[in-house]
Enzyme design. Structure first.
Site, PDB file in Angstrom:
ATOM      1  N   HIS A  54      -5.627   0.477  23.515  1.00 35.93           N
ATOM      2  CA  HIS A  54      -6.355   1.928  22.747  1.00 35.93           C
ATOM      3  C   HIS A  54      -5.967   2.882  23.775  1.00 35.93           C
ATOM      4  O   HIS A  54      -5.946   2.817  24.914  1.00 35.93           O
ATOM      5  CB  HIS A  54      -7.707   1.570  22.739  1.00 35.93           C
ATOM      6  CG  HIS A  54      -8.579   0.563  22.132  1.00 35.93           C
ATOM      7  ND1 HIS A  54      -8.767  -0.593  22.990  1.00 35.93           N
ATOM      8  CD2 HIS A  54      -8.912   0.232  20.769  1.00 35.93           C
ATOM      9  CE1 HIS A  54      -9.154  -1.520  21.876  1.00 35.93           C
ATOM     10  NE2 HIS A  54      -9.435  -1.032  21.035  1.00 35.93           N
ATOM     11  N   ASP A  57      -8.143   3.152  26.614  1.00 36.48           N
ATOM     12  CA  ASP A  57      -7.986   2.263  27.700  1.00 36.48           C
ATOM     13  C   ASP A  57      -7.065   2.626  28.820  1.00 36.48           C
ATOM     14  O   ASP A  57      -7.215   2.388  29.968  1.00 36.48           O
ATOM     15  CB  ASP A  57      -7.566   0.831  27.378  1.00 36.48           C
ATOM     16  CG  ASP A  57      -8.151   0.142  26.275  1.00 36.48           C
ATOM     17  OD1 ASP A  57      -9.431   0.537  25.997  1.00 36.48           O
ATOM     18  OD2 ASP A  57      -7.768  -0.582  25.407  1.00 36.48           O
ATOM     19  N   MET A  88       2.082  -3.424  20.767  1.00 33.21           N
ATOM     20  CA  MET A  88       0.988  -2.722  19.711  1.00 33.21           C
ATOM     21  C   MET A  88       0.268  -1.823  20.408  1.00 33.21           C
ATOM     22  O   MET A  88      -0.199  -1.903  21.736  1.00 33.21           O
ATOM     23  CB  MET A  88       0.091  -3.967  19.196  1.00 33.21           C
ATOM     24  CG  MET A  88      -1.176  -3.904  18.246  1.00 33.21           C
ATOM     25  SD  MET A  88      -2.646  -3.143  19.332  1.00 33.21           S
ATOM     26  CE  MET A  88      -3.693  -4.624  19.099  1.00 33.21           C
ATOM     27  N   GLU A 181      -7.621  -4.680  10.625  1.00 33.77           N
ATOM     28  CA  GLU A 181      -8.356  -5.673  11.002  1.00 33.77           C
ATOM     29  C   GLU A 181      -9.954  -5.527  10.574  1.00 33.77           C
ATOM     30  O   GLU A 181     -10.622  -4.632  10.913  1.00 33.77           O
ATOM     31  CB  GLU A 181      -8.476  -5.630  12.702  1.00 33.77           C
ATOM     32  CG  GLU A 181      -9.520  -6.590  13.258  1.00 33.77           C
ATOM     33  CD  GLU A 181      -9.299  -6.629  14.795  1.00 33.77           C
ATOM     34  OE1 GLU A 181      -8.425  -6.027  15.493  1.00 33.77           O
ATOM     35  OE2 GLU A 181     -10.026  -7.160  15.545  1.00 33.77           O
ATOM     36  N   LYS A 183     -13.833  -6.703   9.923  1.00 38.80           N
ATOM     37  CA  LYS A 183     -15.080  -7.325  10.592  1.00 38.80           C
ATOM     38  C   LYS A 183     -15.952  -7.244   9.918  1.00 38.80           C
ATOM     39  O   LYS A 183     -16.718  -6.020   9.487  1.00 38.80           O
ATOM     40  CB  LYS A 183     -15.325  -6.784  12.181  1.00 38.80           C
ATOM     41  CG  LYS A 183     -16.065  -7.516  13.050  1.00 38.80           C
ATOM     42  CD  LYS A 183     -16.105  -6.926  14.421  1.00 38.80           C
ATOM     43  CE  LYS A 183     -16.971  -7.569  15.231  1.00 38.80           C
ATOM     44  NZ  LYS A 183     -17.039  -7.035  16.702  1.00 38.80           N
ATOM     45  N   GLU A 217      -8.976 -11.455  12.923  1.00 36.19           N
ATOM     46  CA  GLU A 217      -9.393 -12.017  14.052  1.00 36.19           C
ATOM     47  C   GLU A 217     -10.113 -13.020  13.886  1.00 36.19           C
ATOM     48  O   GLU A 217     -11.354 -13.276  13.219  1.00 36.19           O
ATOM     49  CB  GLU A 217     -10.169 -10.894  14.758  1.00 36.19           C
ATOM     50  CG  GLU A 217     -10.650 -11.290  16.180  1.00 36.19           C
ATOM     51  CD  GLU A 217     -11.260 -10.282  16.858  1.00 36.19           C
ATOM     52  OE1 GLU A 217     -10.654  -9.385  17.070  1.00 36.19           O
ATOM     53  OE2 GLU A 217     -12.387 -10.545  17.613  1.00 36.19           O
ATOM     54  N   HIS A 220     -13.842 -12.704  13.650  1.00 32.81           N
ATOM     55  CA  HIS A 220     -14.558 -11.976  12.771  1.00 32.81           C
ATOM     56  C   HIS A 220     -14.870 -12.577  11.446  1.00 32.81           C
ATOM     57  O   HIS A 220     -15.970 -12.668  11.117  1.00 32.81           O
ATOM     58  CB  HIS A 220     -13.777 -10.824  12.398  1.00 32.81           C
ATOM     59  CG  HIS A 220     -13.586  -9.920  13.668  1.00 32.81           C
ATOM     60  ND1 HIS A 220     -12.642  -8.895  13.598  1.00 32.81           N
ATOM     61  CD2 HIS A 220     -14.066  -9.935  14.784  1.00 32.81           C
ATOM     62  CE1 HIS A 220     -12.860  -8.179  14.907  1.00 32.81           C
ATOM     63  NE2 HIS A 220     -13.559  -8.778  15.743  1.00 32.81           N
ATOM     64  N   ASP A 245      -5.372 -11.683  16.050  1.00 31.53           N
ATOM     65  CA  ASP A 245      -6.252 -11.566  17.207  1.00 31.53           C
ATOM     66  C   ASP A 245      -6.624 -13.004  17.183  1.00 31.53           C
ATOM     67  O   ASP A 245      -7.396 -13.759  16.517  1.00 31.53           O
ATOM     68  CB  ASP A 245      -7.280 -10.655  16.894  1.00 31.53           C
ATOM     69  CG  ASP A 245      -7.039  -9.283  17.446  1.00 31.53           C
ATOM     70  OD1 ASP A 245      -5.816  -8.983  17.555  1.00 31.53           O
ATOM     71  OD2 ASP A 245      -7.866  -8.286  17.306  1.00 31.53           O
ATOM     72  N   ASP A 255     -20.884 -11.587  18.253  1.00 30.95           N
ATOM     73  CA  ASP A 255     -19.369 -11.539  18.593  1.00 30.95           C
ATOM     74  C   ASP A 255     -19.216 -12.025  20.091  1.00 30.95           C
ATOM     75  O   ASP A 255     -19.168 -11.184  21.014  1.00 30.95           O
ATOM     76  CB  ASP A 255     -19.020 -10.018  18.408  1.00 30.95           C
ATOM     77  CG  ASP A 255     -17.468  -9.581  18.682  1.00 30.95           C
ATOM     78  OD1 ASP A 255     -16.771 -10.878  18.594  1.00 30.95           O
ATOM     79  OD2 ASP A 255     -17.253  -8.806  18.498  1.00 30.95           O
ATOM     80  N   ASP A 257     -16.220 -13.403  21.357  1.00 30.96           N
ATOM     81  CA  ASP A 257     -14.807 -13.090  21.646  1.00 30.96           C
ATOM     82  C   ASP A 257     -14.373 -14.271  22.994  1.00 30.96           C
ATOM     83  O   ASP A 257     -13.875 -14.025  23.949  1.00 30.96           O
ATOM     84  CB  ASP A 257     -14.795 -11.825  22.502  1.00 30.96           C
ATOM     85  CG  ASP A 257     -14.447 -10.675  21.445  1.00 30.96           C
ATOM     86  OD1 ASP A 257     -14.148 -11.092  20.314  1.00 30.96           O
ATOM     87  OD2 ASP A 257     -14.894  -9.606  21.710  1.00 30.96           O
ATOM     88  N   ASP A 287      -7.386 -11.274  21.481  1.00 28.03           N
ATOM     89  CA  ASP A 287      -8.285 -10.593  21.824  1.00 28.03           C
ATOM     90  C   ASP A 287      -9.715 -11.077  21.983  1.00 28.03           C
ATOM     91  O   ASP A 287     -10.811 -11.447  21.452  1.00 28.03           O
ATOM     92  CB  ASP A 287      -8.637  -9.748  20.174  1.00 28.03           C
ATOM     93  CG  ASP A 287      -9.326  -8.359  20.290  1.00 28.03           C
ATOM     94  OD1 ASP A 287      -9.596  -7.965  21.513  1.00 28.03           O
ATOM     95  OD2 ASP A 287      -9.900  -8.169  19.319  1.00 28.03           O
TER      96      ASP A 287
HETATM   97  C1  GLO Z   1     -13.727  -5.917  17.838  1.00 31.01           C
HETATM   98  C2  GLO Z   1     -12.351  -5.900  17.467  1.00 31.01           C
HETATM   99  C3  GLO Z   1     -11.704  -4.981  18.671  1.00 31.01           C
HETATM  100  C4  GLO Z   1     -10.027  -4.553  18.127  1.00 31.01           C
HETATM  101  C5  GLO Z   1      -9.424  -3.606  18.862  1.00 31.01           C
HETATM  102  C6  GLO Z   1      -7.962  -3.460  18.299  1.00 31.01           C
HETATM  103  O1  GLO Z   1     -14.333  -6.820  17.724  1.00 31.01           O
HETATM  104  O2  GLO Z   1     -11.861  -7.228  17.530  1.00 31.01           O
HETATM  105  O3  GLO Z   1     -11.327  -5.298  19.856  1.00 31.01           O
HETATM  106  O4  GLO Z   1      -9.278  -5.777  17.863  1.00 31.01           O
HETATM  107  O5  GLO Z   1     -10.096  -2.458  19.030  1.00 31.01           O
HETATM  108  O6  GLO Z   1      -7.769  -2.469  17.304  1.00 31.01           O
HETATM  109 NI    NI Z   2      -9.692  -7.860  17.485  1.00 28.75          NI
HETATM  110 NI    NI Z   3     -13.318  -8.619  17.458  1.00 26.35          NI
HETATM  111 NI    NI Z   4     -15.001  -9.233  19.365  1.00 27.60          NI
END
Ligand code: GLO
Ligand code: NI
Ligand code: NI
Ligand code: NI
Length: 386
Positions: A54, A57, A88, A181, A183, A217, A220, A245, A255, A257, A287
């Site tokens: 990002h 980041d 990306m 993406e 969620k 993802e 998600h 992801d 969430d 991850d 991710d």
């Molecule tokens: C959060 C998302 C986040 C995105 C990231 C990429 O749950 O998965 O990590 O993937 O912002 O745009």
């Molecule tokens: Ni993600």
């Molecule tokens: Ni995520």
């Molecule tokens: Ni997440």
């Protein structure tokens, strides 16, 4: 080592994933946040292909131009020394208080403009590092109460932002592919475009549908109790799987991850098998982040383990495809009757023939489906006894 990460599979991580310091909504960080140089070294050692980011980041939101230049040159060196690329890039449209009620879908027109401006600048930054995929995750696009925002306007506002950014992409000759993406919730109570299918339905309504696809993802759809593999399948079939992801998640939980393949072995297996069977060629992005208990050495193990699990599942998928007993069962299950050709293309002749066809439902219902056998063989491959 036959499970060593294969560069052709384009395994990537995020600055934010390997750099995750173990903070959660109830607790402070448990490890020091590594700088960009350290992250590149960890990923280089693990054998990754690339690293994504990002805007913030890499460059803190309030960095001076001098600080930004300094960080960029450190990052460039870290990438080079470790043979890493940046496939990306994406925008942080969720951390800063200005986005507390949304970015592209905010009720405030100036905030919407700021979100688009921030994305344009982040696209410039991604392009500087050679990124060709641009991800949109609408972290704050949603609501807790539908009294507060109009969900129809949200769709229109989101479309307006994307149409504008597509033109910018064309004018600047960035050559980005946009990947949306979805969620269902977290951090918002309810997020707009809750599932991958929501974006697949939006894309044909955009000014540049050919430029836009999805970034599903694992965590998600799974959070919402849905079958992730099926969502990816639909995107894949439409030629819209631009990015993915990979992580892991238990249904109905926050969430999590988790490390890819750490809890849902069977879903992870069928996902890998599908990506490999259909020759998915985009980046395979992890991710996810290490457990909050992990130290930096364990973060290295997390990164290496994510890729190794993928490589193992890829081998298992090849084994499944090559198994004579499994192939025999698949033949029985997918038995083709010449009658099925009639429905391939409509013609009045075919319609007549189909109406007259002697299809006996009682006989048809007797067809064997030895699914218990097939599933057990699948399990035995996964358990490592076959
Ligand atoms: C959060 C998302 C986040 C995105 C990231 C990429 O749950 O998965 O990590 O993937 O912002 O745009
Ligand atoms: Ni993600
Ligand atoms: Ni995520
Ligand atoms: Ni997440």
């Amino acid at each position: 080592d036959k499970y060593a990460p294969d560069k052709k599979l384009k395994f990537t991580f995020g600055l934010w994933t390997v750099g995750n310091p173990g903070r959660d909504p109830f607790g402070e960080p448990t490890r020091q946040k590594p700088d960009v140089r350290q992250i590149c070294d960890i990923l280089g050692t693990a054998g990754a292909y690339g690293v994504n980011f990002h805007d913030n980041d890499l460059i803190p939101i309030d960095a001076t131009p001098e600080q930004a230049a300094q960080i960029k040159s450190e990052f460039r060196k870290g990438l080079k020394d470790n043979g890493l690329v940046v496939p990306m890039a994406t925008t942080n449209l969720f951390s800063d208080p200005v986005f507390k009620d949304g970015a592209f879908t905010s009720n405030n027109a100036s905030i919407r403009a700021y979100a688009i401006q921030k994305t344009m600048r982040a696209m410039d930054l991604g392009a500087e590092f050679g990124a060709k995929i641009y991800v949109f995750w609408g972290g704050r696009e949603g609501a807790e109460s539908d009294a507060t925002k109009n969900p129809v306007d949200a769709v229109k506002r989101f479309r307006e932002a994307i149409d504008f950014l597509c033109e910018y992409n064309i004018e600047q000759k960035f050559g980005y592919k946009f990947a949306f993406e979805a969620k269902p919730n977290e951090p918002r109570g309810h997020m707009y475009f809750a599932v991958t299918g929501s974006y697949l339905a939006l894309i044909p309504t955009l000014a540049h549908p050919e430029m836009c696809g999805v970034n599903p993802e694992f965590a998600h759809e799974t959070m919402a109790g849905l079958n992730f593999v099926h969502h990816v399948a639909q995107a894949l079939e439409m030629g819209k799987l631009f990015h993915i992801d990979l992580n892991d998640q238990e249904m109905g939980r926050f969430d999590e991850d988790f490390r890819f393949g750490s809890t849902s072995y069977k879903s992870a297996f069928f996902l890998v098998k599908m990506l490999e069977d259909y020759k998915y060629n985009g980046p395979r992005h992890f991710d996810s982040h290490a457990y909050r208990q992990s130290d930096m050495q364990d973060v290295g193990a997390f990164a290496a383990g994510s890729m190794r699990t993928y490589m193992i599942l890829k081998e298992k998928a090849a084994r499944w495809n090559a198994d004579p007993e499994i192939q025999g069962l698949l033949k029985v299950i997918n038995a083709q009757d010449p009658i099925s050709k009639l429905t391939k293309n409509y013609s009045s002749g075919n319609a007549k023939k189909l109406l007259a066809a002697p299809l006996d439902r009682v006989e048809l219902a007797k067809a064997r489906l030895p699914y218990e056998q097939l599933d057990q063989l699948t399990a035995e491959i996964l358990f490592g006894v076959r």
